[in-house]
Design an enzyme around this catalytic site. Structure first.
Site, mmCIF file in Angstrom:
data_model
loop_
_atom_site.group_PDB
_atom_site.id
_atom_site.type_symbol
_atom_site.label_atom_id
_atom_site.label_comp_id
_atom_site.label_asym_id
_atom_site.label_seq_id
_atom_site.Cartn_x
_atom_site.Cartn_y
_atom_site.Cartn_z
ATOM 1 N N VAL A 1 0.845 -1.193 0.000
ATOM 2 C CA VAL A 1 0.000 0.000 0.000
ATOM 3 C C VAL A 1 0.884 1.247 0.000
ATOM 4 C CG1 VAL A 1 -1.798 1.284 1.219
ATOM 5 C CG2 VAL A 1 -1.817 -1.218 1.277
ATOM 6 N N CYS A 2 0.592 2.156 -0.934
ATOM 7 C CA CYS A 2 1.275 3.452 -0.940
ATOM 8 C C CYS A 2 0.245 4.531 -1.246
ATOM 9 C CB CYS A 2 2.447 3.480 -1.911
ATOM 10 S SG CYS A 2 2.005 3.640 -3.639
ATOM 11 N N ALA A 3 0.708 5.724 -1.487
ATOM 12 C CA ALA A 3 -0.221 6.834 -1.703
ATOM 13 C C ALA A 3 -1.114 6.596 -2.921
ATOM 14 C CB ALA A 3 0.537 8.150 -1.825
ATOM 15 N N GLY B 1 -0.172 3.926 -5.486
ATOM 16 C CA GLY B 1 0.068 2.625 -6.102
ATOM 17 C C GLY B 1 1.119 2.636 -7.194
#
Length: 101
Positions: free
Chosen positions: A6-8, A10
């Protein structure tokens, strides 16, 4: 092992995801991995064993743990930046062991 990254948005994690897939394959390990943004993880987390979070969204890790009830950890900034797959693999295996205990 099934990992949700999971990131800001993707995007940066998708680069890391490809490097991790290659590293796991060379190590002879089985891996299913998906990179998503913060707005998507709640739709797909049920299919995964653990959640790894990019450093840029690590401030949301408590919320992600509560929402998914899965082992979660933030990837260290340096490991994330240089795609240090050996360190990330150790982190993932530690989380996976937590899930299975």
């Amino acid at each position: 092992m099934k990992i949700l990254l999971v990131c800001a948005g993707g995007m940066s994690t998708s680069i890391l995801m490809r490097k991790m897939e290659q590293y796991w394959k060379e190590a002879g390990e089985e891996l299913e991995i998906k990179a998503v943004g913060l707005g998507e993880y709640q739709d797909v987390y049920q299919k995964y064993d653990i959640v790894l979070v990019g450093p840029q969204v690590s401030y949301r890790i408590k919320e992600i743990k509560e929402n998914t009830n899965l082992p979660c950890a933030a990837i260290e900034s340096f490991d994330y930046a240089v795609a240090n797959c050996p360190n990330i693999m150790r982190l993932a295996k530690r989380l996976y062991a937590e899930k299975n205990n």
